[in-house]
Design a protein around this motif. Structure first.
Motif, mmCIF file in Angstrom:
data_model
loop_
_atom_site.group_PDB
_atom_site.id
_atom_site.type_symbol
_atom_site.label_atom_id
_atom_site.label_comp_id
_atom_site.label_asym_id
_atom_site.label_seq_id
_atom_site.Cartn_x
_atom_site.Cartn_y
_atom_site.Cartn_z
ATOM 1 N N GLN A 181 -39.003 -3.641 -22.787
ATOM 2 C CA GLN A 181 -39.073 -4.629 -21.711
ATOM 3 C C GLN A 181 -39.196 -6.026 -22.286
ATOM 4 O O GLN A 181 -40.000 -6.259 -23.190
ATOM 5 C CB GLN A 181 -40.263 -4.334 -20.804
ATOM 6 C CG GLN A 181 -40.413 -5.323 -19.641
ATOM 7 C CD GLN A 181 -41.359 -4.812 -18.584
ATOM 8 O OE1 GLN A 181 -40.972 -3.989 -17.760
ATOM 9 N NE2 GLN A 181 -42.588 -5.285 -18.596
ATOM 10 N N PHE A 207 -37.958 -10.126 -15.750
ATOM 11 C CA PHE A 207 -38.213 -8.915 -16.529
ATOM 12 C C PHE A 207 -36.906 -8.137 -16.660
ATOM 13 O O PHE A 207 -36.161 -7.994 -15.694
ATOM 14 C CB PHE A 207 -39.234 -8.014 -15.822
ATOM 15 C CG PHE A 207 -40.642 -8.538 -15.836
ATOM 16 C CD1 PHE A 207 -41.614 -7.923 -16.618
ATOM 17 C CD2 PHE A 207 -41.006 -9.621 -15.062
ATOM 18 C CE1 PHE A 207 -42.916 -8.395 -16.624
ATOM 19 C CE2 PHE A 207 -42.309 -10.104 -15.056
ATOM 20 C CZ PHE A 207 -43.269 -9.485 -15.839
ATOM 21 N N ARG A 209 -35.698 -4.315 -18.299
ATOM 22 C CA ARG A 209 -36.208 -3.094 -18.901
ATOM 23 C C ARG A 209 -35.097 -2.068 -19.084
ATOM 24 O O ARG A 209 -34.281 -1.865 -18.180
ATOM 25 C CB ARG A 209 -37.327 -2.504 -18.031
ATOM 26 C CG ARG A 209 -38.017 -1.293 -18.648
ATOM 27 C CD ARG A 209 -39.285 -0.895 -17.883
ATOM 28 N NE ARG A 209 -39.003 -0.336 -16.572
ATOM 29 C CZ ARG A 209 -39.322 -0.929 -15.423
ATOM 30 N NH1 ARG A 209 -39.915 -2.103 -15.422
ATOM 31 N NH2 ARG A 209 -39.052 -0.348 -14.264
ATOM 32 N N THR A 211 -34.800 1.967 -20.095
ATOM 33 C CA THR A 211 -35.633 3.168 -20.202
ATOM 34 C C THR A 211 -34.792 4.358 -20.645
ATOM 35 O O THR A 211 -33.662 4.529 -20.187
ATOM 36 C CB THR A 211 -36.280 3.497 -18.838
ATOM 37 O OG1 THR A 211 -36.951 2.339 -18.345
ATOM 38 C CG2 THR A 211 -37.282 4.633 -18.966
ATOM 39 N N ASP A 275 -41.359 -7.912 -26.360
ATOM 40 C CA ASP A 275 -40.784 -6.630 -25.970
ATOM 41 C C ASP A 275 -41.896 -5.605 -25.853
ATOM 42 O O ASP A 275 -42.778 -5.521 -26.692
ATOM 43 C CB ASP A 275 -39.776 -6.136 -27.023
ATOM 44 C CG ASP A 275 -38.438 -6.810 -26.856
ATOM 45 O OD1 ASP A 275 -38.365 -7.756 -26.079
ATOM 46 O OD2 ASP A 275 -37.476 -6.391 -27.520
#
Length: 279
Positions: A181, A207, A209, A211, A275
């Motif tokens: 992130q 933000f 991100r 995953t 991060d």
């Protein structure tokens, strides 16, 4: 900087400190003294006072209401980053979080999202836009992209209620393992301002991100815009003396992060400062 410029900076800083002391002694929604009263108390001109007040309004600490005066702003929602022996953990963010679905559809990935998810540009992805609320107040706009092949039965209800990562694990057999992130400063667009209830070009936090699951497959790409006047990140760093055992941080649930998922900052040279990795 000449003496005159230095004096004006120090004077504005003195005014700012005085108002900050007032804010800290009051509750959200309480009024602070009028400009005329503050000028008389501090012995400064209105332009000097207004410059300091403008900074505090932009920082989300004061609210100026035309014809009524100045008031202490609502408390900011705080997300802590806490260091332990494994890196950074994320205790529960303050407030009661909920979601309102703005859009939910299946689209082709396209070149950019395809690269993020390691998919063909022609591959299908589930796209969802969610308005994130805290105690009923708009806090963030979240744009999610998930490979459609991983979640063919994903429902709108799953995106509005409960924890998304828990739904992925229990209903779709997808177990998230790690995320990267990044956080950057930005400003809100006209459309974002309308949804968040703030003026256009207000400061915000962006933000982003990525995953992946326990097999290393990308399962989610998200970018979100959080209100800069109501949301902040706080780092609590515990510096352990050599030979002492690290203190285990308290557990919690972070909005958008599965319960029990830890976070760490990757200290390798390839990592970008700020991060956050989840494991």
């Amino acid at each position: 900087m000449n003496a005159g410029e230095s004096g004006s900076v120090l004077k504005r800083e003195r005014v700012r400190d005085h108002i900050l002391q007032l804010i800290e002694s009051l509750l959200p929604g309480d009024a602070i003294p009028s400009e005329r009263s503050l000028c008389a108390t501090l012995g400064v001109s209105r332009p000097t006072l207004r410059a300091a007040v403008d900074e505090l309004v932009a920082a989300g600490l004061l609210v100026r209401e035309h014809g009524r005066g100045m008031f202490v702003a609502p408390e900011k929602i705080t997300q802590e980053l806490v260091a332990d022996s494994h890196g950074m953990t994320l205790p529960q963010a303050s407030g009661a979080w909920s979601s309102r679905l703005l859009e939910f559809t299946t689209i082709t990935a396209g070149a950019r999202v395809g690269r993020k998810l390691r998919l063909s540009p022609a591959a299908d992805v589930v796209y969802a836009a969610r308005l994130r609320l805290v105690d009923g107040a708009p806090m963030a706009i979240e744009h999610l992209h998930i490979p459609a092949a991983l979640v063919p039965a994903l429902t709108a209800r799953e995106l509005e209620t409960g924890d998304l990562y828990e739904h992925l694990r229990e209903r779709h057999g997808v177990r998230v393992s790690e995320a990267t992130q990044t956080i950057e400063p930005t400003v809100v667009s006209q459309a974002e301002a309308g949804l968040l209830g703030v003026p256009e070009l207000s400061p915000a936090l962006l933000f982003e991100r990525h995953t992946s699951d326990t097999h290393g497959r990308p399962v989610e790409y998200v970018h979100s815009v959080y209100r800069g006047d109501r949301y902040r990140i706080v780092s609590r760093l515990r510096l352990n003396a050599p030979g002492t055992a690290p203190v285990t941080p308290r557990a919690g649930v972070t909005p958008g992060v599965a319960p029990g998922v830890n976070a760490r900052w990757d200290p390798t040279p390839s990592a970008t400062p700020g991060d956050v990795h989840r494991e």
